[in-house]
Design an enzyme around this catalytic site. Structure first.
Site, PDB file in Angstrom:
ATOM      1  N   ARG A 144       0.841  -1.202   0.000  1.00 34.93           N
ATOM      2  CA  ARG A 144       0.000   0.000   0.000  1.00 34.93           C
ATOM      3  C   ARG A 144       0.875   1.250   0.000  1.00 34.93           C
ATOM      4  O   ARG A 144       2.047   1.201   0.380  1.00 34.93           O
ATOM      5  CB  ARG A 144      -0.904   0.026   1.240  1.00 34.93           C
ATOM      6  CG  ARG A 144      -1.837  -1.173   1.376  1.00 34.93           C
ATOM      7  CD  ARG A 144      -2.608  -1.097   2.677  1.00 34.93           C
ATOM      8  NE  ARG A 144      -3.537  -2.214   2.849  1.00 34.93           N
ATOM      9  CZ  ARG A 144      -3.250  -3.350   3.477  1.00 34.93           C
ATOM     10  NH1 ARG A 144      -2.039  -3.519   4.016  1.00 34.93           N
ATOM     11  NH2 ARG A 144      -4.149  -4.308   3.593  1.00 34.93           N
ATOM     12  N   LYS A 168      -1.720  -2.485   7.988  1.00 40.36           N
ATOM     13  CA  LYS A 168      -2.832  -1.970   8.782  1.00 40.36           C
ATOM     14  C   LYS A 168      -2.825  -2.587  10.168  1.00 40.36           C
ATOM     15  O   LYS A 168      -2.436  -3.746  10.339  1.00 40.36           O
ATOM     16  CB  LYS A 168      -4.169  -2.276   8.088  1.00 40.36           C
ATOM     17  CG  LYS A 168      -4.424  -1.429   6.846  1.00 40.36           C
ATOM     18  CD  LYS A 168      -5.813  -1.684   6.296  1.00 40.36           C
ATOM     19  CE  LYS A 168      -6.118  -0.752   5.126  1.00 40.36           C
ATOM     20  NZ  LYS A 168      -7.465  -0.973   4.592  1.00 40.36           N
ATOM     21  N   HIS A 238      -2.549   2.813  -6.004  1.00 34.92           N
ATOM     22  CA  HIS A 238      -3.370   1.643  -5.658  1.00 34.92           C
ATOM     23  C   HIS A 238      -3.648   0.765  -6.875  1.00 34.92           C
ATOM     24  O   HIS A 238      -3.835  -0.444  -6.743  1.00 34.92           O
ATOM     25  CB  HIS A 238      -4.684   2.089  -5.009  1.00 34.92           C
ATOM     26  CG  HIS A 238      -5.179   1.111  -3.984  1.00 34.92           C
ATOM     27  ND1 HIS A 238      -4.509   0.864  -2.794  1.00 34.92           N
ATOM     28  CD2 HIS A 238      -6.257   0.288  -3.970  1.00 34.92           C
ATOM     29  CE1 HIS A 238      -5.161  -0.046  -2.103  1.00 34.92           C
ATOM     30  NE2 HIS A 238      -6.226  -0.421  -2.794  1.00 34.92           N
ATOM     31  N   ARG A 241      -1.084  -1.819  -7.087  1.00 28.92           N
ATOM     32  CA  ARG A 241      -1.361  -2.911  -6.139  1.00 28.92           C
ATOM     33  C   ARG A 241      -2.368  -3.886  -6.758  1.00 28.92           C
ATOM     34  O   ARG A 241      -2.179  -5.106  -6.699  1.00 28.92           O
ATOM     35  CB  ARG A 241      -1.900  -2.320  -4.840  1.00 28.92           C
ATOM     36  CG  ARG A 241      -2.301  -3.321  -3.763  1.00 28.92           C
ATOM     37  CD  ARG A 241      -2.604  -2.566  -2.481  1.00 28.92           C
ATOM     38  NE  ARG A 241      -3.385  -3.314  -1.517  1.00 28.92           N
ATOM     39  CZ  ARG A 241      -2.870  -4.146  -0.610  1.00 28.92           C
ATOM     40  NH1 ARG A 241      -1.568  -4.356  -0.576  1.00 28.92           N
ATOM     41  NH2 ARG A 241      -3.648  -4.778   0.250  1.00 28.92           N
ATOM     42  N   TYR A 273     -10.374 -10.106  -6.934  1.00 32.47           N
ATOM     43  CA  TYR A 273      -9.487 -10.199  -8.108  1.00 32.47           C
ATOM     44  C   TYR A 273      -9.852 -11.366  -9.018  1.00 32.47           C
ATOM     45  O   TYR A 273      -9.486 -11.360 -10.186  1.00 32.47           O
ATOM     46  CB  TYR A 273      -8.030 -10.318  -7.645  1.00 32.47           C
ATOM     47  CG  TYR A 273      -7.565  -9.082  -6.920  1.00 32.47           C
ATOM     48  CD1 TYR A 273      -7.327  -7.897  -7.614  1.00 32.47           C
ATOM     49  CD2 TYR A 273      -7.403  -9.070  -5.536  1.00 32.47           C
ATOM     50  CE1 TYR A 273      -6.940  -6.741  -6.948  1.00 32.47           C
ATOM     51  CE2 TYR A 273      -7.008  -7.920  -4.871  1.00 32.47           C
ATOM     52  CZ  TYR A 273      -6.776  -6.765  -5.584  1.00 32.47           C
ATOM     53  OH  TYR A 273      -6.407  -5.630  -4.922  1.00 32.47           O
TER      54      TYR A 273
END
Length: 292
Positions: A144, A168, A238, A241, A273
């Site tokens: 990220r 995170k 992003h 990513r 995905y």
């Protein structure tokens, strides 16, 4: 509200990015109450006032996904107030979130990424190698933006060919480095040492003034260089990513492995995905099958 944000920071250990989003969302709700109903304390709002704010956001053409993020903020806030005895009833129990349509993550084709790293010439300078490393890290590890900016030099282990990332909720994960990325790091560090002199910063990625890299600059780097190889409007950190995850899945990587690499807490977040891969299979089927 201050106590709530301290709770999110020190007990829940939310990321700075999430904290900023929650402060913005709760601040906007407080402003709405003050201007529309002359209520200065959001703790006094009931479910009808919260619903009226949600309706106003939707009428102003805000996407359901964005509205739901604001609702998530309010859920946390009123749950905190109720838990601490500041309110006798949780108004969010009577609030329903609008349905958000599923949005497939945007990504760049493999050919585009090959062009970026094989055909674009980066300047043989500190800045040129730094920009290339930013792109290599985002696409080569799927990390990220906040994780990229937070990297320290000691996060890199060139002997083991790994990089340590703090994700995170302060969760740490180890990611592998491929050969191209390893070489890029070595060259960049040589330029950085030469440019910094004795005052070499501990942060891995820095500006030309040896200050920590900041989000706006990373966005600019990604937009500038990807703009040289694609006309897609999706040119931000992003997207790289998403591109990392999609290309791994297209080339046969296990979904659980991709989940671990991305630092997702559940497989549900990674499964989005698979939709891109299914769309690709449909396209191949339509072109190749006699009955299509």
């Amino acid at each position: 509200m201050d106590l709530f944000f301290k709770y999110l920071t020190y007990e829940k250990r939310y990321s700075p990015h999430t904290l900023t989003s929650y402060q913005t969302d709760l601040g906007q709700f407080a402003d709405y109450l003050a201007h529309t109903y002359q209520i200065t304390d959001p703790a006094q709002a009931d479910h009808t006032l919260i619903r009226s704010w949600i309706i106003t956001l939707l009428q102003n053409k805000m996407e359901a996904r964005s509205v739901n993020r604001k609702i998530a903020c309010l859920r946390s806030y009123y749950k905190f107030l109720f838990k601490n005895g500041a309110i006798s009833q949780n108004p969010m129990l009577k609030v329903t979130a609008p349905k958000a349509g599923k949005k497939l993550p945007a990504f760049l084709p493999q050919e585009t990424m090959q062009q970026l790293f094989e055909q674009i010439e980066f300047p043989d300078t500190f800045e040129g190698w730094r920009d290339k490393l930013v792109l290599e890290l985002l696409y080569g590890t799927g990390m990220r933006l906040s994780e990229l900016i937070g990297l320290q030099e000691n996060s890199i282990d060139l002997h083991q060919k790994t990089i340590r990332v703090l994700g995170k909720s302060q969760k740490e994960r180890i990611l592998p480095l491929h050969k191209s990325l390893e070489n890029c790091i070595r060259t960049y560090l040589e330029f950085k040492t030469s440019a910094a002199g004795q005052n070499k910063p501990t942060m891995l990625l820095v500006t030309t003034k040896m200050q920590p890299l900041y989000p706006k600059l990373v966005y600019r780097i990604v937009k500038t260089y990807t703009g040289m190889v694609t006309t897609s409007k999706h040119r931000n950190p992003h997207v790289l990513r998403h591109t990392f995850a999609t290309h791994l899945l297209d080339n046969g990587a296990d979904l659980n492995a991709i989940k671990d690499l991305l630092g997702h807490s559940s497989l549900a977040a990674t499964q989005v995905y698979t939709h891109n891969t299914i769309e690709k299979l449909k396209s191949i089927f339509d072109k190749a099958h006699p009955k299509a």
